[in-house]
Design an enzyme around this catalytic site. Structure first.
Site, PDB file in Angstrom:
ATOM      1  N   HIS A   1       0.751  -1.127  -0.074  1.00 43.78           N
ATOM      2  CA  HIS A   1       0.062  -0.022  -0.021  1.00 43.78           C
ATOM      3  C   HIS A   1       0.633   1.268  -0.126  1.00 43.78           C
ATOM      4  CE1 HIS A   1      -2.917   2.988   0.766  1.00 43.78           C
ATOM      5  NE2 HIS A   1      -2.128   3.473   1.824  1.00 43.78           N
TER       6      HIS A   1
ATOM      7  N   HIS B   1       1.440   4.857  -2.860  1.00 46.52           N
ATOM      8  CA  HIS B   1       1.696   6.317  -2.687  1.00 46.52           C
ATOM      9  C   HIS B   1       3.086   6.821  -3.506  1.00 46.52           C
ATOM     10  CE1 HIS B   1      -1.049   7.430   0.727  1.00 46.52           C
ATOM     11  NE2 HIS B   1      -0.802   6.189   1.106  1.00 46.52           N
TER      12      HIS B   1
ATOM     13  N   GLU C   1      -5.619   9.568  -0.539  1.00 48.72           N
ATOM     14  CA  GLU C   1      -5.975   8.181  -0.326  1.00 48.72           C
ATOM     15  C   GLU C   1      -7.292   7.510  -1.268  1.00 48.72           C
ATOM     16  OE1 GLU C   1      -4.254   5.948   1.197  1.00 48.72           O
ATOM     17  OE2 GLU C   1      -3.305   6.780   2.927  1.00 48.72           O
TER      18      GLU C   1
ATOM     19  N   SER D   1      -4.005   0.555  -4.616  1.00 47.39           N
ATOM     20  CA  SER D   1      -3.249  -0.579  -4.206  1.00 47.39           C
ATOM     21  C   SER D   1      -4.275  -1.529  -3.845  1.00 47.39           C
ATOM     22  CB  SER D   1      -2.529  -0.245  -2.843  1.00 47.39           C
ATOM     23  OG  SER D   1      -3.512   0.366  -1.774  1.00 47.39           O
TER      24      SER D   1
HETATM   25 CO    CO Z   1      -1.946   5.394   2.559  1.00 49.62          CO
END
Ligand code: CO
Ligand code: PHE
Length: 294
Positions: free
Chosen positions: A131, A136, A177, A196
């Site tokens: 993730h 990111h 996010e 993700s």
């Molecule tokens: Co995050």
């Protein structure tokens, strides 16, 4: 990283690390752990070709993330430093808000080092290295997004002083996010929590149930979010430039004050003032939404 996992924070940094960072110990990953990364990576890259923002996919390439195995943060940081001045550092898990914001303000992205087990490919509660890094890091290779994340860190340090972290967290949640971005006539994914996740990468663009609404800073700061299921509201930015410009040009101080006396907007509500890309349908009224938007 997802900042709201329902877990108590440790109250002291790991020994010998005032800034909470630890060594990634890349050499300690087992072949089975690298294989989990490779499996997740192959599945997501295939899924995201037509779905993710082009800036995200460009980041995957320019950071050479197609090499097999869990990325070595030292190598990844060397590439990122060159491109945008960012680095990736390992932390033991969730860190206190001020530590998190402080790292972002210094262009350091904090990442977990552990990776999920093969039984957890589709769901886990805490952010792992897949993730944090796959989700990111690609956009940190983009100059505009890189500046946004640093500005967010600085804004977080200020929000902490104003007791307004909960407000600012909503901005992070619905952009970093779970954000969508317009790309021509289509919507594309860029939020790390979406890209993700195999299931949410499908859901966020194709499912008829969530609302997809135009980005509006104040509206978004009034919107709670859920951490235990796919989102029922997604917000769509016009571009990364626009997101950076709006957040930099707005002094959040007065917004935080105004929000103290403004009620929240329940998840799943559409307001007359919302710019609606798709209105969520309940199962019995479901209509296909397609990928083309006005
Ligand atoms: Co995050
Ligand atoms: N302009 C915001 C403030 O006054 C800071 C900020 C910038 C927050 C960019 C998020 C993203 O606090």
């Amino acid at each position: 990283m997802i900042k709201d996992a329902d877990k108590p924070l440790p109250d002291a940094p790991p020994p010998g690390a005032a800034d909470w960072t630890i060594d990634q110990r890349w050499a300690d990953y087992t072949p089975a752990e690298h294989a989990v990364w490779d499996q997740l990576f192959a599945r997501q890259v295939a899924m995201l070709q037509e779905r993710a923002a082009p800036e995200f996919l460009a980041g995957v390439d320019v950071l050479k993330m197609r090499q097999p195995g869990i990325p070595d943060f030292a190598e990844l940081s060397a590439r990122l430093l060159d491109l945008t001045g960012w680095q990736v550092v390992a932390v033991p898990g969730l860190v206190p808000d001020d530590v998190f914001f402080g790292h972002l303000a210094e262009r350091r992205f904090v990442s977990g080092r552990f990776i999920r087990t093969p039984e957890q490919l589709d769901y886990l509660q805490e952010p792992d290295v897949f993730h944090d890094v796959f989700g990111h890091v690609p956009l940190l290779a983009n100059k505009v997004f890189a500046d946004y994340m640093q500005a967010y860190g600085r804004g977080g340090l200020r929000a902490a002083g104003a007791g307004a972290i909960a407000r600012l967290s909503r901005l992070y949640w619905y952009t970093v996010e779970f954000g969508l971005v317009r790309s021509g006539n289509a919507l594309k994914l860029f939020g790390a929590g979406i890209v993700s996740s195999h299931g949410e990468s499908l859901f966020a663009l194709d499912d008829p149930s969530p609302h997809r609404l135009g980005f509006d800073m104040l509206r978004l700061m009034r919107t709670p979010y859920r951490i235990d299921d796919y989102q029922q509201n997604y917000f769509v930015i016009d571009s990364f430039d626009d997101l950076l410009r709006q957040t930099q040009e707005t002094d959040f101080g007065p917004l935080y004050t105004a929000l103290e006396t403004t009620p929240d907007i329940a998840i799943g509500t559409v307001l007359p003032t919302d710019r609606v890309y798709t209105r969520g349908q309940t199962a019995d009224q479901a209509v296909p939404t397609g990928l083309n938007y006005p």
